[in-house]
Design an enzyme around this catalytic site. Structure first.
Site, PDB file in Angstrom:
ATOM      1  N   SER A   1      48.951  38.587  39.513  1.00  0.00           N
ATOM      2  CA  SER A   1      50.322  38.643  40.036  1.00  0.00           C
ATOM      3  C   SER A   1      50.468  39.764  41.053  1.00  0.00           C
ATOM      4  CB  SER A   1      51.311  38.845  38.890  1.00  0.00           C
ATOM      5  OG  SER A   1      51.216  37.805  37.943  1.00  0.00           O
TER       6      SER A   1
ATOM      7  N   GLU B   1      51.651  29.271  22.718  1.00  0.00           N
ATOM      8  CA  GLU B   1      50.708  28.997  21.645  1.00  0.00           C
ATOM      9  C   GLU B   1      50.008  30.270  21.176  1.00  0.00           C
ATOM     10  OE1 GLU B   1      51.725  25.447  23.827  1.00  0.00           O
ATOM     11  OE2 GLU B   1      50.923  27.369  24.504  1.00  0.00           O
TER      12      GLU B   1
ATOM     13  N   GLU C   1      54.330  44.391  28.039  1.00  0.00           N
ATOM     14  CA  GLU C   1      54.691  43.306  28.952  1.00  0.00           C
ATOM     15  C   GLU C   1      55.635  42.327  28.274  1.00  0.00           C
ATOM     16  OE1 GLU C   1      52.569  39.873  31.701  1.00  0.00           O
ATOM     17  OE2 GLU C   1      51.548  40.630  29.930  1.00  0.00           O
TER      18      GLU C   1
ATOM     19  N   GLN D   1      47.646  43.426  37.723  1.00  0.00           N
ATOM     20  CA  GLN D   1      46.907  43.321  36.466  1.00  0.00           C
ATOM     21  C   GLN D   1      45.667  42.445  36.648  1.00  0.00           C
ATOM     22  OE1 GLN D   1      48.769  40.784  33.515  1.00  0.00           O
ATOM     23  NE2 GLN D   1      48.205  42.174  31.871  1.00  0.00           N
ATOM     24  N   GLY D   2      44.505  42.979  36.320  1.00  0.00           N
ATOM     25  CA  GLY D   2      43.263  42.227  36.388  1.00  0.00           C
ATOM     26  C   GLY D   2      42.787  41.853  34.992  1.00  0.00           C
ATOM     27  N   TYR D   3      43.322  40.781  34.437  1.00  0.00           N
ATOM     28  CA  TYR D   3      42.957  40.333  33.094  1.00  0.00           C
ATOM     29  C   TYR D   3      42.249  38.975  33.139  1.00  0.00           C
ATOM     30  CZ  TYR D   3      45.414  43.868  30.227  1.00  0.00           C
ATOM     31  OH  TYR D   3      45.798  45.017  29.578  1.00  0.00           O
ATOM     32  N   SER D   4      43.019  37.910  33.384  1.00  0.00           N
ATOM     33  CA  SER D   4      42.478  36.549  33.305  1.00  0.00           C
ATOM     34  C   SER D   4      41.360  36.321  34.320  1.00  0.00           C
ATOM     35  CB  SER D   4      43.591  35.525  33.550  1.00  0.00           C
ATOM     36  OG  SER D   4      44.564  35.577  32.542  1.00  0.00           O
TER      37      SER D   4
ATOM     38  N   SER E   1      50.582  32.701  26.546  1.00  0.00           N
ATOM     39  CA  SER E   1      51.266  31.421  26.354  1.00  0.00           C
ATOM     40  C   SER E   1      52.005  31.370  25.013  1.00  0.00           C
ATOM     41  CB  SER E   1      50.256  30.273  26.422  1.00  0.00           C
ATOM     42  OG  SER E   1      49.391  30.321  25.304  1.00  0.00           O
TER      43      SER E   1
END
Length: 406
Positions: free
Chosen positions: A172, A389, A254, A137-140, A387
């Site tokens: 990951s 939050e 996810e 996964q290429g997100y952050s 997260s």
């Protein structure tokens, strides 16, 4: 998401199907693999398959039972929910585990079934079903974590292809993956509406990964760099600017998987139960109970929480209607699952005392050293996948209907 028909078979038909599953497992699942794990979801990286593991993966892949409710036309099992439950029950009875997994199953596959073109489904779903292709996964990004919509990796339109430049982090399994599903910016003038969902080959020229070592000593994540990477236009999922919608939907899949205990969380909860560990390290009284009354009370509460959570997950699955898939409620499940997983690790460390804090050297068993690493790894459970939050914000806005006040 297109899945198998949800009309459950009559009880007698399910009995016949149960016998079919039982016979198939007896013929295809190698008894030597009981108690083994799914290497497709290994945190520390893929391990080389034994002949038995390879045969088991190929058998389940050919049957489509690794993803039992996915459509048959793409290689899935095509089973109803009731049939899938029978399969799950019979696999547990036989001590069999699902050899098909990873991000392709947890996240990307369900999303592609919902948003992909027929050509994209035919190209990518069968490889996931057979456990032959690993996805990451290429997100952050370094400057776009919780505020993911601030991502800057840019895909420049070059006619029949894009040229991608930028950086992703916390990828990951990126160092072992074959392909990446990524959120990229195709329009710099709009924040959310300028994001698109793109599929990138990890062996393409210009893709570089650098593993990140974590506090647990493992390196399951990496930094990923894209330098003038050419990506065909056919790798765009949905339309340009639809990436935020698609990416958000993927995150629901996810969180649904994470809350259900798949992946690393399930490995942390595997092995001996907390009561068994407590009796080993703290001893039992004359009635066979954990000797420490206060500890016993806290363990009982943890066990109740864990079992109630498992029943809630099962009820949610049974009550699901139609093919709507996961909802924002997965944020609640994710948060509760993270808390229970971390509570377990903390209890085990407390029970083991100094024996639960070993890193290496003599005087510690393999189980004790593994517990230390699991405890440290578990700190990430409330971070990855969004997260705690961020999940609280989702719960407040999308479930409770609370709005921001200016």
């Amino acid at each position: 998401m297109a899945t198998a028909p949800e009309l459950d078979r009559p009880a007698d038909a399910l009995d016949g199907f149960r016998q079919e599953v039982r016979s198939w497992l007896e013929a295809n699942f190698p008894p030597s693999l009981k108690g083994h794990d799914n290497s497709m979801s290994a945190v520390e990286g893929p391990t080389e398959e034994t002949p038995e593991q390879k045969a088991w993966r190929e058998a389940m892949g050919a049957k489509g039972w690794g993803v039992p409710t996915w459509p048959k036309e793409y290689g899935g099992g095509g089973l109803s929910r009731a049939e899938a439950r029978v399969l799950q029950d019979e696999m547990a009875r036989a001590g069999a585990w699902n050899p098909i997994g990873g991000m392709g199953v947890m996240m990307f596959g369900p999303t592609l079934l919902e948003y992909g073109t027929e050509e994209q489904k035919q190209a990518h779903i069968p490889g996931i079903v057979r456990g032959e292709v690993r996805w990451c996964q290429g997100y952050s990004e370094p400057g776009a974590g919780s505020d993911l919509a601030s991502l800057q990796t840019f895909a420049e339109d070059r006619g029949d292809h894009y040229v991608v430049n930028g950086q992703k982090t916390w990828t990951s399994g990126g160092q072992w993956a074959d392909k990446c599903f990524a959120l990229v910016r195709t329009d710099k003038s709009q924040k959310h509406a300028g994001i698109s969902f793109l599929l990138i080959d990890m062996d393409a020229e210009g893709v570089e990964t650098r593993p990140i070592r974590l506090i647990s000593g493992q390196s399951p994540f990496c930094e990923t760099f894209f330098t003038n990477v050419k990506v065909p236009k056919g790798n765009l999922v949905g339309r340009e600017g639809q990436g935020w919608e698609i990416g958000t939907r993927l995150l629901q899949h996810e969180r649904s998987s994470l809350s259900g205990g798949s992946g690393s969380a399930s490995r942390m909860n595997a092995g001996k139960s907390v009561p068994e560990i407590a009796k080993k390290y703290r001893g039992a009284d004359g009635e066979g109970r954990i000797g420490d009354a206060d500890l016993r009370t806290r363990i009982i509460k943890h066990e109740m929480d864990q079992r109630a959570f498992a029943l809630t997950l099962r009820r949610a699955a049974l009550e699901a209607k139609g093919n709507a898939g996961p909802s924002a409620a997965t944020s609640i499940m994710k948060n509760v699952g993270a808390r229970i997983t971390q509570d377990r690790a903390e209890l085990n460390i407390e029970i083991m005392g100094m024996q639960g804090l070993g890193w290496d050297g003599e005087g510690f068993s393999e189980d004790e050293l593994a517990q230390t690493r699991s405890w440290l790894w578990g700190k990430a459970v409330s971070i990855y996948g969004g997260s705690t939050e961020i999940q609280n914000n989702v719960i407040a806005k999308r479930i409770l209907g609370m709005l921001d006040h200016q």
